[in-house]
Design an enzyme around this catalytic site. Structure first.
Site, short mmCIF file in Angstrom:
data_model
loop_
_atom_site.label_atom_id
_atom_site.label_comp_id
_atom_site.label_asym_id
_atom_site.label_seq_id
_atom_site.Cartn_x
_atom_site.Cartn_y
_atom_site.Cartn_z
N THR A 185 0.61 -1.32 -0.39
CA THR A 185 -0.16 0.39 -0.23
C THR A 185 0.86 1.10 -0.20
O THR A 185 1.94 1.31 0.81
CB THR A 185 -0.78 0.10 1.32
OG1 THR A 185 -1.61 -0.94 1.02
CG2 THR A 185 -1.78 1.31 1.68
N ARG A 206 -14.11 -6.67 -0.23
CA ARG A 206 -13.29 -6.91 0.90
C ARG A 206 -12.74 -5.59 1.33
O ARG A 206 -12.06 -5.04 -0.04
CB ARG A 206 -12.02 -7.60 0.47
CG ARG A 206 -11.07 -8.21 1.49
CD ARG A 206 -9.93 -7.03 1.40
NE ARG A 206 -8.97 -7.51 2.34
CZ ARG A 206 -8.22 -6.77 2.49
NH1 ARG A 206 -7.79 -6.02 1.51
NH2 ARG A 206 -6.87 -6.88 3.50
N GLY A 212 -9.57 -3.65 3.24
CA GLY A 212 -8.14 -4.09 4.30
C GLY A 212 -8.82 -2.61 5.35
O GLY A 212 -9.48 -1.72 5.74
N ASP A 213 -6.92 -2.56 6.58
CA ASP A 213 -7.28 -1.32 6.68
C ASP A 213 -6.90 0.06 6.31
O ASP A 213 -7.22 1.34 6.26
CB ASP A 213 -5.77 -1.70 7.76
CG ASP A 213 -5.08 -1.86 7.22
OD1 ASP A 213 -4.59 -1.78 5.67
OD2 ASP A 213 -4.62 -1.72 7.31
N GLY A 268 0.41 -4.05 4.97
CA GLY A 268 0.75 -5.37 4.65
C GLY A 268 -1.25 -6.04 5.15
O GLY A 268 -1.73 -5.05 5.12
N GLY A 306 -3.81 -6.27 5.88
CA GLY A 306 -5.38 -5.01 6.81
C GLY A 306 -5.73 -5.97 7.53
O GLY A 306 -6.73 -5.64 8.68
#
Ligand code: ASP
Length: 339
Positions: free
Chosen positions: A187, A215, A217-218, A239, A241
């Site tokens: 990211t 989906r 992620g963070d 990485g 998430g």
């Protein structure tokens, strides 16, 4: 202990994968008095346009059904205002849409069709984000699992495949099987502090490749993949998430600074705590038969502009820093729990 050595200069802290010219251009903008927010957005936009990078924006790797879904977030450390988008399809600059969510709505996070509608309303530039190169990488993995065009059409239509070699019936199996091969992810994070101490953090990604559709992620989750507060500092993660969402890693690290920890102690203690959480979770985070452990790298800057990066990865992960009194970015290795 953190010092004030850097406080009088503008600073860009960025993922090590970001090309030098992008950081140099951002630093030049800071020298010319451009706001930290505009610089952070520009750096992220340049990364989104980079076709060499298959983890962000244009040419990002798609989800398991072949659609590039981008996530981005933007946080202003002066106001604690933030904006984010998730699963945004076919707009050139997800980071600008995220910033516009912050500026033009009363919300923080828009996803999917609603995010796309918003992007159209603000006249964000559309762009087909899937490139032939990214599509070929994606398709190779599906073929390795025995998925042909007919099977893909069935999955895209929501149907079930019978008797596939890898026992794939639906998109759940497909995403799980594809992620089985996952080696890593990227990211792009940038944290910008101007000479007055205004800090802005921007995060942009196409997320984990071959993910299940929609989906998140963070990266678009404030407090997990991104957090900024002028008073204490800012953090941004890359990485897996699924780990940092559970852990609230970015907020935790900034909270550690708030509690008076030094930059190094805050970064290291946050990653060690995440690492222990991951061990407690055990199999839940070791996706299938992955040989590589999932890992996280967090960029961290304190209120004075001191910078570092901290990770749970075994291999070296890097970060770059350039200050307005420096001609070029310097690359450093992130601290790792394995060191
Ligand atoms: N953190 C991102 C996510 O979970 C992945 C990445 O770093 O590439 O979507």
């Amino acid at each position: 202990m953190s010092t004030n050595t850097h406080a009088t200069h503008g600073t860009i802290l960025a993922s090590g994968e970001i090309k030098d010219w992008i950081i140099e251009r951002g630093t030049e903008m800071l020298r010319n008095g451009t706001s930290a927010a505009d610089v952070a957005e520009q750096v992220a936009r340049d990364v989104e346009d980079d076709a060499d990078d298959h983890s962000v924006g244009f040419s990002g790797l798609p989800n398991c059904l072949g659609m590039v879904e981008c996530d981005a977030s933007f946080m202003d450390g002066a106001t604690l205002n933030a904006g984010a988008v998730g699963a945004l399809v076919d707009f050139r600059h997800p980071i600008s849409v995220a910033r516009a969510v912050m500026q033009r709505t009363l919300h923080i996070l828009l996803v999917g069709d609603g995010a796309a509608r918003f992007a159209r309303e603000i006249k964000a530039e559309p762009r087909t984000m899937l490139t032939p190169t990214a599509e070929a990488i994606w398709w190779e993995r599906l073929q390795a699992l025995g998925i042909d065009q007919d099977a893909l059409n069935i999955l895209r239509g929501g149907g079930a495949i019978q008797n596939s070699p890898a026992q794939i019936q639906g998109a759940i199996d497909l995403a799980n099987q594809c992620l089985n091969f996952r080696k890593g992810s990227d990211t792009m994070n940038v944290i910008v502090r101007d000479a007055t101490g205004h800090i802005v953090s921007a995060v942009t990604t196409s997320g984990i490749a071959w993910k299940y559709p929609s989906r998140l992620g963070d990266s678009p989750i404030i407090g997990a993949g991104n957090y900024a507060d002028n008073r204490f500092g800012a953090a941004a993660c890359m990485g897996l998430g699924e780990l940092t969402i559970r852990h609230g890693s970015s907020l935790r690290a900034v909270m550690a600074l708030q509690l008076g920890q030094s930059l190094a102690t805050a970064g290291q203690s946050t990653m060690l705590d995440l690492w222990h959480m991951q061990k407690r979770l055990g199999g839940a985070t070791v996706w299938h038969n992955q040989s590589a452990d999932p890992w996280i790298r967090m960029l961290l800057m304190d209120a004075n502009g001191n910078c570092g990066a901290y990770s749970t990865a075994k291999e070296n992960l890097t970060y770059k820093v350039q200050r307005t009194n420096e001609a070029a970015p310097t690359q450093f290795d992130a601290w790792s729990v394995h060191n």
